[in-house]
Design an enzyme around this catalytic site. Sequence first.
Site, short mmCIF file in Angstrom:
data_model
loop_
_atom_site.label_atom_id
_atom_site.label_comp_id
_atom_site.label_asym_id
_atom_site.label_seq_id
_atom_site.Cartn_x
_atom_site.Cartn_y
_atom_site.Cartn_z
N CYS A 169 -0.16 -2.17 15.09
CA CYS A 169 0.77 -1.10 14.46
C CYS A 169 2.22 -1.43 14.53
O CYS A 169 3.01 -1.76 13.72
CB CYS A 169 0.49 0.24 14.79
SG CYS A 169 1.73 1.50 14.24
N CYS A 213 -0.87 5.29 17.43
CA CYS A 213 0.30 5.53 16.49
C CYS A 213 0.10 6.48 15.72
O CYS A 213 0.95 7.36 15.35
CB CYS A 213 0.45 3.90 15.88
SG CYS A 213 2.09 4.06 14.88
N ASP A 239 0.76 -1.19 -0.02
CA ASP A 239 0.01 -0.06 0.26
C ASP A 239 0.88 1.21 -0.07
O ASP A 239 0.67 1.98 -1.02
CB ASP A 239 -1.24 0.03 1.14
CG ASP A 239 -2.19 -1.09 1.12
OD1 ASP A 239 -2.49 -1.42 -0.03
OD2 ASP A 239 -2.60 -1.40 2.16
#
Length: 485
Positions: free
Chosen positions: A275, A174, A86
Site C-alpha cells: 500500500c 492500511c 480503478d
Amino acid sequence: MLRVVSTLRPLLRSPLLPGPKPLPRPRRPPRPFRALSSAAPLAASPPSAPSPAPGAVEFREEHLVRCAAARRAPLRVAVLLSGGVDSSVALRLLHAAGHSCTAFYLKIWFQEDFRNFWSECPWDDDLKYAQAVCDKIDVPLEVVHLSDEYWNHVVSHMINEYRNGRTPNPDVLCNTRIKFGAFLEAIENLGFDYIASGHYAHVVHPPFENAEGPSVLQLSKDEVKDQTYFLSHLSQPQLRRLLFPLGCITKDEVRSLAVQMDLPNQARKDSQGICFLGKVKFSEFVQRHIGEMKGILLEAETGDYLGMHRGFWFYTIGQRQGLRLSGGPWYVVEKDVQNNVVFVSRNYYSLDKRRRTFRVGSLNWFSDSGPSDNERLKCKVRHSPDFHDCTVTKEQTEENGDVLAVRLSEDDQGLAAGQFAAFYRDSACLGSGIILDSWDEMSFPVCAKALETARMEDKSKMGKPIRIMNLEHLVKPEPEPAKVA
C-alpha cells in the site's frame, strides 16, 4: 480545484489490533499547509444531482452503475482517489449515478520522508493524474496528510512484527487503520453519507425497512481482482459507511470504461506491491528501518551450514527468492528469531511435510456471532483468487483468548505467522483473524542437529559453508560406443 488539508488528523481512539507502542519517529519540519477549519469548509455540495460536465458519459448497461447507485441518489460521497485507473473509474461511476462527490488524495509519511532518499518523488505523478481526472467533471480534490497516523498505526506495527519474526499484511492494516479508520473519523462530522474507493468488492447494505441490520461484504464480480481479503478485518461500523462502485464489474470492463471516459490515466499500469511503498522496494524499506544482522542458513533435515543471510526479518515462510544457494530450489521453512537463524529445505512440498492445521487469533467478525463451531467454510490465507475448503473449531486459550482452529482440506505450504486468514460462507466474507505463531504437530520438522547448531553462541567455529550441487544439472559423459567383434 485542489486544496491541501493538514489537520484532518484525529488519533485512532483505540488500536484495532494489539501491538507494541509506536516507535519513535524522525522529526520533520512542520508543513505550511492551510488547516481545515470552520473558515475553510469542505467542498461537499448540497445533495442535488450534479449538472452535466465536460466529458460526461452515459452508461446504458445498468450493471455498470449498480454498485455505485446505492439504491438512492443523490448522496454525498467522499471518494478516495489515488491517481490510478480503478479509483478514477469509481469516481466517474459515482458521478454518473448522480451523487455529489468530493475526491480525497491521502498523502502518507513514507511518500514524503523518502523524497530525498530516492531520486524521484513517488506521489507527484499520482497527484497530477488525480487532479486531471477531477478537472474533467469539475469535482473538488482535497489532499489530506495522515502521516502521523500512518507511522503510529501501520509502520510501527509492521516493523515490530518483522522484528519478532512474523509477516504482517500492510494492505489490511492500511485499509483498517487509515483509509477507513483515521480518515473516516476525520470526516465523520462533515456531512458525507459514504466513503467510496476503487476496491474490487461489493457491500450489500440493509434495506430501509431493516436499517439496523448488518451490512454484508461480498465477493466482487471479478474473482481474480477481488480484494475482500484486504477488507476482511474492517469492523461493522466501518463497513456500513462504504461504497465500492467496482464490485459489480470486471477489470476488463474498468479498462474499457477508462477508454470510453477518455481518462487521462487510462493507459497507466496497475500498482503492484504494498500500500505505502510506491516505487520503493520492500527490501530497502526493511533495511532502512530495521537494518541488517548477519546470521546463518541451515538445512532443516541435516543441520548442514549452507551460507549466510542478512537478518531473519528479510525472510518469510515459503520464500524462495533471495537465498542465493546452489543446488536448489531452496525454500525458507522455519526461523529461529532468538538466534537469528533461518532454516531452509529443498523438500518443502513433499507430502510428509504438509501443513493443513493452524490457529487464528485477533478474530474479527462482521456479525456478532461469527461462524458456528465445526462449520465448513471457505478461507483465503493470502490475496489470491483461490480458496481452501476448511473446517473451523472455536477454542479458548490463556495466551490468545478466543481463537479459531482451522483445518484445511488440502495442503498449503505458505502459511506464515502474522498474515491474515479470511473466512467465507458462499459469496459473503464473514471476517478474518491473524495466523498465530503456535503451530501444531504438522509444522515443518527441523532435525535435532540443526536446532543444536542454531543455539551455538560462537558460530565462527563452523568453518566454511557446504556447497550442494544439483546432480540433475551436471553434464553426464557420453557412453563409449560398443566395440564390434
